[in-house]
Design a protein around this motif. Structure first.
Motif, PDB file in Angstrom:
ATOM      1  N   MET A 106       2.903   0.740  -3.859  1.00  0.00           N
ATOM      2  CA  MET A 106       2.580   0.655  -2.437  1.00  0.00           C
ATOM      3  C   MET A 106       1.727  -0.578  -2.141  1.00  0.00           C
ATOM      4  O   MET A 106       1.907  -1.229  -1.107  1.00  0.00           O
ATOM      5  CB  MET A 106       1.863   1.934  -1.994  1.00  0.00           C
ATOM      6  CG  MET A 106       2.748   3.172  -2.046  1.00  0.00           C
ATOM      7  SD  MET A 106       1.866   4.715  -1.752  1.00  0.00           S
ATOM      8  CE  MET A 106       1.557   4.592   0.008  1.00  0.00           C
ATOM      9  N   CYS A 110       2.574  -3.605   0.313  1.00  0.00           N
ATOM     10  CA  CYS A 110       1.605  -4.051   1.321  1.00  0.00           C
ATOM     11  C   CYS A 110       1.456  -5.564   1.278  1.00  0.00           C
ATOM     12  O   CYS A 110       1.440  -6.238   2.319  1.00  0.00           O
ATOM     13  CB  CYS A 110       0.268  -3.368   1.075  1.00  0.00           C
ATOM     14  SG  CYS A 110      -1.046  -3.881   2.205  1.00  0.00           S
ATOM     15  N   PRO A 188       3.339  -1.265   6.846  1.00  0.00           N
ATOM     16  CA  PRO A 188       3.758   0.107   6.520  1.00  0.00           C
ATOM     17  C   PRO A 188       5.228   0.202   6.100  1.00  0.00           C
ATOM     18  O   PRO A 188       5.576   0.993   5.224  1.00  0.00           O
ATOM     19  CB  PRO A 188       3.518   0.877   7.823  1.00  0.00           C
ATOM     20  CG  PRO A 188       2.473   0.103   8.527  1.00  0.00           C
ATOM     21  CD  PRO A 188       2.752  -1.332   8.200  1.00  0.00           C
ATOM     22  N   ILE A 192       6.415   1.743   2.478  1.00  0.00           N
ATOM     23  CA  ILE A 192       7.378   2.847   2.334  1.00  0.00           C
ATOM     24  C   ILE A 192       8.629   2.390   1.599  1.00  0.00           C
ATOM     25  O   ILE A 192       9.097   3.044   0.656  1.00  0.00           O
ATOM     26  CB  ILE A 192       7.776   3.408   3.720  1.00  0.00           C
ATOM     27  CG1 ILE A 192       6.561   4.020   4.426  1.00  0.00           C
ATOM     28  CG2 ILE A 192       8.898   4.449   3.587  1.00  0.00           C
ATOM     29  CD1 ILE A 192       6.798   4.342   5.890  1.00  0.00           C
ATOM     30  N   TYR A 193       9.167   1.235   2.008  1.00  0.00           N
ATOM     31  CA  TYR A 193      10.482   0.804   1.528  1.00  0.00           C
ATOM     32  C   TYR A 193      10.525   0.515   0.029  1.00  0.00           C
ATOM     33  O   TYR A 193      11.364   1.067  -0.691  1.00  0.00           O
ATOM     34  CB  TYR A 193      10.958  -0.430   2.300  1.00  0.00           C
ATOM     35  CG  TYR A 193      12.210  -1.023   1.710  1.00  0.00           C
ATOM     36  CD1 TYR A 193      13.449  -0.437   1.948  1.00  0.00           C
ATOM     37  CD2 TYR A 193      12.151  -2.127   0.863  1.00  0.00           C
ATOM     38  CE1 TYR A 193      14.604  -0.946   1.378  1.00  0.00           C
ATOM     39  CE2 TYR A 193      13.303  -2.636   0.287  1.00  0.00           C
ATOM     40  CZ  TYR A 193      14.519  -2.042   0.542  1.00  0.00           C
ATOM     41  OH  TYR A 193      15.656  -2.532  -0.045  1.00  0.00           O
ATOM     42  N   LEU A 196      10.026   3.489  -2.437  1.00  0.00           N
ATOM     43  CA  LEU A 196      11.133   4.438  -2.290  1.00  0.00           C
ATOM     44  C   LEU A 196      12.406   3.869  -2.890  1.00  0.00           C
ATOM     45  O   LEU A 196      13.138   4.557  -3.615  1.00  0.00           O
ATOM     46  CB  LEU A 196      11.345   4.757  -0.801  1.00  0.00           C
ATOM     47  CG  LEU A 196      12.452   5.774  -0.471  1.00  0.00           C
ATOM     48  CD1 LEU A 196      12.224   7.090  -1.210  1.00  0.00           C
ATOM     49  CD2 LEU A 196      12.512   6.009   1.041  1.00  0.00           C
ATOM     50  N   ALA A 224      16.417   3.850   1.643  1.00  0.00           N
ATOM     51  CA  ALA A 224      15.016   3.436   1.774  1.00  0.00           C
ATOM     52  C   ALA A 224      14.793   2.642   3.053  1.00  0.00           C
ATOM     53  O   ALA A 224      13.787   2.832   3.750  1.00  0.00           O
ATOM     54  CB  ALA A 224      14.614   2.609   0.555  1.00  0.00           C
ATOM     55  N   THR A 227      15.000   4.970   6.213  1.00  0.00           N
ATOM     56  CA  THR A 227      13.822   5.852   6.251  1.00  0.00           C
ATOM     57  C   THR A 227      12.589   5.095   6.741  1.00  0.00           C
ATOM     58  O   THR A 227      11.865   5.550   7.638  1.00  0.00           O
ATOM     59  CB  THR A 227      13.534   6.432   4.852  1.00  0.00           C
ATOM     60  OG1 THR A 227      14.677   7.157   4.396  1.00  0.00           O
ATOM     61  CG2 THR A 227      12.319   7.361   4.879  1.00  0.00           C
ATOM     62  N   ALA A 228      12.354   3.922   6.162  1.00  0.00           N
ATOM     63  CA  ALA A 228      11.195   3.118   6.560  1.00  0.00           C
ATOM     64  C   ALA A 228      11.328   2.636   8.000  1.00  0.00           C
ATOM     65  O   ALA A 228      10.343   2.586   8.745  1.00  0.00           O
ATOM     66  CB  ALA A 228      11.042   1.927   5.616  1.00  0.00           C
ATOM     67  N   ALA A 231      10.487   5.426  10.407  1.00  0.00           N
ATOM     68  CA  ALA A 231       9.062   5.771  10.300  1.00  0.00           C
ATOM     69  C   ALA A 231       8.180   4.825  11.113  1.00  0.00           C
ATOM     70  O   ALA A 231       7.175   5.246  11.690  1.00  0.00           O
ATOM     71  CB  ALA A 231       8.632   5.763   8.832  1.00  0.00           C
TER      72      ALA A 231
END
Length: 312
Positions: A106, A110, A188, A192-193, A196, A224, A227-228, A231
């Motif tokens: 993560m 970032c 973010p 997430i991406y 995942l 992925a 989903t990201a 979100a």
């Protein structure tokens, strides 16, 4: 040593090729997303993605769906290259001391998201103006009540005209309007991406060594990415609204992220933050699926190897 020397250029080439191929395939959906996110209550010209694309073709022709594509195709190469290469760079350095944990994955995401906004923010700023110009022109014809009295219809500006205007009026900061919202979206998203994607790819590996098969990379990138994308869609709506320079007379203007959130909640309700969510998922899924296939097939490595042999 040679492998390390060509590693970064290869990653940059892979990211660039993936970005160009992906954007070419999904740009009309991205245009629909921008127009759906920008329309407010009282000035709703489009009811859905398909309605937006149909009306765009009718009023602007087929190539109207690619309004702003030149900017995206020009800047998506460094954007995707920075994003993918930066993630690999941070993952490599964070894994030196041992196993790459989820938290470290993560953190790498970032870092990648933070690096990419250098290119993403001006690219999105210009692209949004060009994409939304057609919506405003259509409103003048189909919904004249949303246009202020005395407003003169003008020709849609080019990317260079917008750039010169922003630089002349606000300096380099003009191209970076919405930087905060872009960071709030892209950091973010990458957090997430990338973890995942990596974990989904690991599930599809046939052995512990080597990369996953290309179809696993594609499916993992799609899952992925979508989903990201969903979100962080509320922040994408805020970013789109903040970066739009021109509006109909009945549409709100915003002074910043907090002001934008407050006015959307008050005037349109929480559901407005999901505007264009399915369009964004449809854009991001194949975009990142294609990106990961190009990346893991090693197209960049092949090109550099070919050029090296040719020079020798």
């Amino acid at each position: 040593m040679a492998a390390n020397q060509i590693s970064l250029p290869a990653k940059l080439i892979n990211g660039g090729i993936a970005g160009i191929v992906g954007v070419t395939c999904v740009f009309p959906i991205d245009l629909a997303k921008t127009r759906l996110q920008n329309q407010q209550n009282g000035s709703r010209l489009y009811t859905s993605m398909s309605d937006c694309l149909i009306k765009t073709i009718r009023s602007e022709g087929y190539f109207g769906m690619y309004r702003g594509a030149a900017v995206n195709l020009t800047l998506v190469t460094p954007e995707k290259a920075i994003k993918l290469a930066a993630n690999d760079f941070f993952r490599h350095h964070l894994s030196k001391d041992g196993k790459l944990t989820l938290v470290k994955e993560m953190l790498a995401g970032c870092g990648a998201g933070t690096c990419q906004v250098i290119v993403t923010t001006p690219m999105e700023m210009l692209k949004i103006q060009l994409q939304d110009a057609g919506r405003l022109a259509a409103q003048r014809k189909l919904m004249p009540e949303t246009v202020a009295a005395g407003t003169v219809e003008t020709k849609s500006p080019t990317a260079m005209q917008i750039t010169r205007q922003l630089l002349r009026e606000k300096g380099i900061a003009g191209l970076y309007k919405g930087l905060g919202a872009t960071l709030l979206r892209d950091v973010p998203f990458s957090i997430i991406y990338f973890p995942l994607f990596a974990n989904l790819s690991n599930l599809g590996k046939k052995s512990t060594e080597g990369p996953a098969p290309f179809y696993v990379s594609f499916i993992s990138g799609c899952i992925a990415g979508s989903t990201a994308a969903v979100a962080v869609n509320p922040v994408d709506v805020i970013k789109t609204r903040l970066q739009s320079l021109n509006r109909a007379s009945t549409e709100d203007t915003y002074s910043g992220v907090t002001d934008c959130v407050r006015k959307i909640m008050r005037n349109e309700g929480p559901s407005a933050f999901l505007k264009g969510a399915y369009c964004r998922a449809l854009v991001i899924a194949p975009l990142f699926g294609i990106a990961q296939v190009v990346y893991f097939l090693g197209v960049g490595e092949y090109i550099l190897s070919f050029l090296s042999k040719k020079n020798n």
